[in-house]
Enzyme design. Structure first.
Site, PDB file in Angstrom:
ATOM      1  N   ARG A   1      47.174-101.958 -62.927  1.00  0.00           N
ATOM      2  CA  ARG A   1      47.327-100.856 -63.460  1.00  0.00           C
ATOM      3  C   ARG A   1      45.885-100.052 -64.096  1.00  0.00           C
ATOM      4  NH1 ARG A   1      51.206-104.050 -65.253  1.00  0.00           N
ATOM      5  NH2 ARG A   1      53.496-103.707 -64.708  1.00  0.00           N
TER       6      ARG A   1
ATOM      7  N   LYS B   1      51.848-105.338 -69.239  1.00  0.00           N
ATOM      8  CA  LYS B   1      52.542-105.082 -70.250  1.00  0.00           C
ATOM      9  C   LYS B   1      53.358-106.145 -70.779  1.00  0.00           C
ATOM     10  CE  LYS B   1      54.076-100.754 -67.700  1.00  0.00           C
ATOM     11  NZ  LYS B   1      55.212-100.209 -67.085  1.00  0.00           N
TER      12      LYS B   1
ATOM     13  N   HIS C   1      47.952 -95.017 -59.561  1.00  0.00           N
ATOM     14  CA  HIS C   1      49.032 -95.756 -59.007  1.00  0.00           C
ATOM     15  C   HIS C   1      49.236 -95.760 -57.642  1.00  0.00           C
ATOM     16  CE1 HIS C   1      51.627 -97.887 -62.030  1.00  0.00           C
ATOM     17  NE2 HIS C   1      52.870 -97.713 -61.057  1.00  0.00           N
TER      18      HIS C   1
ATOM     19  N   ARG D   1      47.824 -98.642 -56.376  1.00  0.00           N
ATOM     20  CA  ARG D   1      48.713 -99.945 -56.539  1.00  0.00           C
ATOM     21  C   ARG D   1      49.906 -99.876 -55.596  1.00  0.00           C
ATOM     22  NH1 ARG D   1      50.528-103.548 -60.911  1.00  0.00           N
ATOM     23  NH2 ARG D   1      52.665-103.099 -61.242  1.00  0.00           N
TER      24      ARG D   1
ATOM     25  N   HIS E   1      55.115-107.691 -62.325  1.00  0.00           N
ATOM     26  CA  HIS E   1      56.467-106.962 -62.320  1.00  0.00           C
ATOM     27  C   HIS E   1      57.704-108.138 -62.951  1.00  0.00           C
ATOM     28  CE1 HIS E   1      56.039-103.908 -58.902  1.00  0.00           C
ATOM     29  NE2 HIS E   1      55.649-103.353 -60.293  1.00  0.00           N
TER      30      HIS E   1
ATOM     31  N   TYR F   1      58.673-101.664 -52.517  1.00  0.00           N
ATOM     32  CA  TYR F   1      57.427-101.554 -51.611  1.00  0.00           C
ATOM     33  C   TYR F   1      57.645-102.162 -50.322  1.00  0.00           C
ATOM     34  CZ  TYR F   1      54.872-100.430 -55.866  1.00  0.00           C
ATOM     35  OH  TYR F   1      54.478 -99.916 -57.169  1.00  0.00           O
TER      36      TYR F   1
END
Length: 296
Positions: free
Chosen positions: A145, A169, A238, A241, A264, A273
């Site tokens: 990110r 995150k 993004h 990404r 994730h 994806y």
């Protein structure tokens, strides 16, 4: 803005380590909620489930996308949960509110020839091409990110087993490998570009003044590259990404590996994806179906 809301945002910044972009979204969601409270003469402390339903209708009246409405409701549900942990809010009025169904979409990505065109553009930039190439290489080669990119420090880079350590995150650390192209670009950048700017910090990426580059700065760099690249009209961090994940899966990487690389929590997030290009579909079909090819 109420003090409890400010405390909530501070918690997201310090404890959850949300990016500037994400924090702004949460801040804007709370501000819009406050506007509704003022218009309807409602008190934050006395907000009930029926009021939450009315707020949902209010959001739909603004012609917002379902994904935007869903995010705003999630923000408020999370805010009230935090408030309850502070022993101030008695109930969470959004806890039983049904989320609007999200729109399904295929993430936009670049084809391989488009990525090559972008790399050709930065290669021909004598002034800042070395820095811009590292930005492109890291975003595309690792799928990180932009918030993770701007916080990378030189000591986070491993040139022996080429890869980078990032803080994702929720403060979760992960290591993502990168290839020779990225490694060589990094070595050239660290040897001849960054030293000229006399930076007095250890952040990897810098602006032209030698200061740590910001998320906005990265977006500016990417937009500038696109303006100078024929056949490419739109870019954002993004999208790179998305491109990383799409190309990895199209070349045979398994979903669990890509999930780990992207950071994730849920496999379902990575699952979006698994779309493939028409060329890839045809390639698989021709190689797999017994009647796809006719023997001469």
């Amino acid at each position: 803005m109420e003090k409890i809301q400010q405390a909530y945002l501070y918690m997201l910044k310090v404890e959850k380590q949300f990016s500037e972009h994400t924090l702004k979204s949460y801040h804007d969601d709370l501000e819009q909620f406050n506007v509704f409270l003022a218009q309807e003469h409602l008190d934050l402390n006395a907000f009930e489930y029926k009021d939450a339903r009315n707020y949902l209708s209010y959001l739909y009246s603004k012609n917002l996308k379902r994904t935007s409405v869903s995010r705003k409701i999630s923000t408020l549900r999370s805010f009230y949960e935090y408030w309850m942990t502070q022993d101030e809010a008695v109930v969470n009025p959004f806890i039983q509110l049904v989320h609007p169904k999200k729109e399904h979409y295929l993430p936009h990505f670049f084809y391989e020839e488009e990525m090559e065109a972008l790399f050709d553009t930065v290669e021909n930039d004598a002034k800042k091409g070395l820095r811009d190439r590292v930005i492109l290489e890291l975003l595309y080669s690792t799928g990180i990110r932009v918030s993770e990119l701007v916080h990378i420090k030189e000591q986070d880079i491993d040139m022996t087993s080429p890869g980078v350590k990032v803080l994702g995150k929720g403060g979760k650390e992960r290591f993502i490998p990168f290839g020779e192209f990225c490694k060589q670009s990094m070595e050239r950048y660290l040897a001849s570009f960054k030293p000229k700017l006399n930076s007095n910090h250890d952040y990897l990426l810098v602006n032209m003044k030698g200061d740590p580059i910001t998320e906005r700065g990265v977006r500016y760099v990417l937009n500038d590259v696109v303006k100078r690249t024929a056949g490419v009209t739109e870019i954002h961090p993004h999208k790179l990404r998305h491109t990383f994940a799409t190309h990895m899966l199209n070349q045979g990487a398994d979903l669990r590996t890509v999930q780990s690389l992207l950071g994730h929590v849920n496999l379902s997030t990575t699952g979006r994806y698994t779309h493939v290009t028409n060329e890839q579909l045809r390639k698989v079909y021709l190689n797999a179906h017994p009647r796809a090819k006719k023997e001469n």
